[in-house]
Structures are given as C-alpha cells and as structure tokens.
Design a protein around this motif. Structure first.
Motif, PDB file in Angstrom:
ATOM      1  N   LEU A 253       0.856  -1.189   0.000  1.00  0.00           N
ATOM      2  CA  LEU A 253       0.000   0.000   0.000  1.00  0.00           C
ATOM      3  C   LEU A 253       0.894   1.242   0.000  1.00  0.00           C
ATOM      4  N   PRO A 254       1.670   1.423  -1.070  1.00  0.00           N
ATOM      5  CA  PRO A 254       2.593   2.551  -1.098  1.00  0.00           C
ATOM      6  C   PRO A 254       1.847   3.873  -0.930  1.00  0.00           C
ATOM      7  N   GLY A 255       2.377   4.698  -0.034  1.00  0.00           N
ATOM      8  CA  GLY A 255       1.775   5.985   0.222  1.00  0.00           C
ATOM      9  C   GLY A 255       1.050   6.077   1.549  1.00  0.00           C
ATOM     10  N   VAL A 256       0.705   4.932   2.148  1.00  0.00           N
ATOM     11  CA  VAL A 256       0.017   4.964   3.427  1.00  0.00           C
ATOM     12  C   VAL A 256       1.048   5.073   4.554  1.00  0.00           C
ATOM     13  N   SER A 257       0.777   5.901   5.547  1.00  0.00           N
ATOM     14  CA  SER A 257       1.680   6.006   6.690  1.00  0.00           C
ATOM     15  C   SER A 257       1.408   4.868   7.660  1.00  0.00           C
ATOM     16  N   THR A 258       2.374   4.562   8.506  1.00  0.00           N
ATOM     17  CA  THR A 258       2.189   3.494   9.485  1.00  0.00           C
ATOM     18  C   THR A 258       1.067   3.837  10.457  1.00  0.00           C
ATOM     19  N   ASP A 259       0.959   5.101  10.844  1.00  0.00           N
ATOM     20  CA  ASP A 259      -0.094   5.505  11.775  1.00  0.00           C
ATOM     21  C   ASP A 259      -1.481   5.316  11.166  1.00  0.00           C
ATOM     22  N   VAL A 260      -1.628   5.720   9.906  1.00  0.00           N
ATOM     23  CA  VAL A 260      -2.935   5.589   9.250  1.00  0.00           C
ATOM     24  C   VAL A 260      -3.284   4.114   9.048  1.00  0.00           C
ATOM     25  N   LEU A 261      -2.330   3.308   8.624  1.00  0.00           N
ATOM     26  CA  LEU A 261      -2.599   1.888   8.423  1.00  0.00           C
ATOM     27  C   LEU A 261      -3.027   1.225   9.730  1.00  0.00           C
ATOM     28  N   ALA A 262      -2.300   1.517  10.800  1.00  0.00           N
ATOM     29  CA  ALA A 262      -2.654   0.956  12.107  1.00  0.00           C
ATOM     30  C   ALA A 262      -4.046   1.399  12.531  1.00  0.00           C
ATOM     31  N   SER A 263      -4.367   2.659  12.292  1.00  0.00           N
ATOM     32  CA  SER A 263      -5.673   3.197  12.660  1.00  0.00           C
ATOM     33  C   SER A 263      -6.784   2.520  11.874  1.00  0.00           C
ATOM     34  N   ARG A 264      -6.583   2.372  10.569  1.00  0.00           N
ATOM     35  CA  ARG A 264      -7.613   1.736   9.738  1.00  0.00           C
ATOM     36  C   ARG A 264      -7.815   0.283  10.160  1.00  0.00           C
ATOM     37  N   LEU A 265      -6.754  -0.445  10.406  1.00  0.00           N
ATOM     38  CA  LEU A 265      -6.886  -1.851  10.803  1.00  0.00           C
ATOM     39  C   LEU A 265      -7.621  -1.971  12.133  1.00  0.00           C
ATOM     40  N   LYS A 266      -7.326  -1.061  13.044  1.00  0.00           N
ATOM     41  CA  LYS A 266      -8.029  -1.067  14.324  1.00  0.00           C
ATOM     42  C   LYS A 266      -9.519  -0.828  14.128  1.00  0.00           C
TER      43      LYS A 266
END
Length: 220
Positions: A52-65
């Motif tokens: 998922l190039p372009g996604v930040s680690t914080d946003v990815l973690a937030s979305r998964l949560k």
C-alpha cells in the motif's frame, strides 16, 4: 507489529440509510484498498504496508483497528516457527468482493495511461481479470504471469464464487493452467475488449496446460 494508537471517537454520517451505514465502515481513505489486499488472503502488517505505497504506518494501524472494531478483519498469531501476526478478512469483510469488483470495473477507463508516479503490483489486476474469467464456466486454478509479477485465480464454475491470491498457486496447491501476458493485455481482457482465446490467436497471450481449464482459455 503495528504501532499503538489512542482510541478516537467513531465518525458517522448519522443517516438511517444502508449506503451511509456502509460508508461509516469503509468510507475512510485506504480502507477499501486494505480490503483489496486482504481478499488475496491473510497478510502481515509489514506486507500490507509494502503493498500500500503511500500509506503512513499511523494511518494503516488506525484503519486496521477500525476494521477490527467493525468486524471486517481479525488479527491472529501464526503458529511456530512463524511467530508473527496476520490480518485476515471476516465473512463480512469478504462480502466486499463484489463492491471492489464493481469499483474496479467503474474505474478501469481511468487506466488509459499509466502515470510516472503510479505504483503497480501484479495482484491488483486479479479482481477485474477474475470477473472476466468467471464466464468460462470451468472449475480450476490458473496462474497468471505479468511483467510486474504473478498471481493466481481460483475459478468455481458456473455460479460459483471465484477467489485469488498473490504469487503462484504452487505455494498452496497446483495450478491447472498458466497464462502469460502484459499488463495492457490483461486490462483488455478484464474490460471485455479481448478474450483470452483472441489474445492467444493474436500472439498476445500464452496458455500452458492440458486440462479443461486450459482448453477453455484457448477457446477450444
């Protein structure tokens, strides 16, 4: 391991409408693309981030949560020796396959020209191609090789629900056929402008295999 995040108040359109309720769950940026990745099977957090190039680690973690909260994904630990966690879709999450397919079909005309900044992964072509191949009416697994990489599609015959995975099927089973083509040809097949058989006759697609699926792909 994804970074921790503080819980935030759930946002909602506050509309008594099924479309609005659906968008409450999947309308945030990146959520449906995470679903696209997980439709190929369980993925580690690092694998999701890489594809998922372009996604930040914080946003990815937030979305998964958020997706765990909404019962779209679950997180589980792999048995030893892997000792890693993977995310996978629930039955409700897998129910988004037709939604992703419809979005891919609607967005296909925007792929007329690849921009220099566009990232690409082979398995991003899987869902539209899978929908195009469902009409063959044959059960089986086909490996698909593009210049960008390889994925496989599992067909369920007439009326069945197809599935796909990243990489060749040899990782989880045996493919009944193999096709090779470039990305432009794959898009033409996915969009209905070209059948696999027409691509074979025109020299744009190579099909390997001897069974019913390979024959159907060749138009025999």
């Amino acid at each position: 391991m994804p970074p921790r995040r503080t819980e935030t108040r759930r946002r909602s359109y506050d509309q008594y409408c099924p479309a609005a309720r659906a968008l409450d769950a999947v309308g945030d940026r990146w959520t449906l693309l995470i679903v696209r990745e997980l439709l190929a099977g369980p993925r580690r957090y690092t694998d999701l981030h890489a594809d998922l190039p372009g996604v930040s680690t914080d946003v990815l973690a937030s979305r998964l949560k958020d997706m765990e909260r909404d019962a779209l994904v679950t997180r589980r630990r792999l048995p030893p020796p892997a000792a890693a966690y993977v995310y996978e879709l629930t039955e409700r999450g897998r129910g988004l396959l037709p939604v992703i397919g419809a979005l891919a079909e609607w967005g296909a005309p925007a792929l007329e020209e690849r921009r220099p900044t566009d990232a690409v992964r082979a398995h991003w072509f899987a869902i539209p191609l899978m929908r195009a191949l469902e009409g063959l009416g044959v059960d089986g697994v086909v490996d698909v090789r593009l210049d960008e990489g390889e994925f496989h599609v599992r067909l369920r015959g007439e009326g069945g629900v197809a599935a796909y995975g990243d990489g060749p099927a040899g990782l989880t089973g045996v493919a009944d056929a193999r096709i090779e083509m470039d990305a432009d040809t794959c898009l033409a097949v996915s969009g209905g402008a070209l059948s696999v058989a027409e691509g074979v006759r025109g020299g744009r697609i190579q099909v390997q295999g001897d069974g019913a699926l390979a024959a159907a792909l060749r138009g025999e």
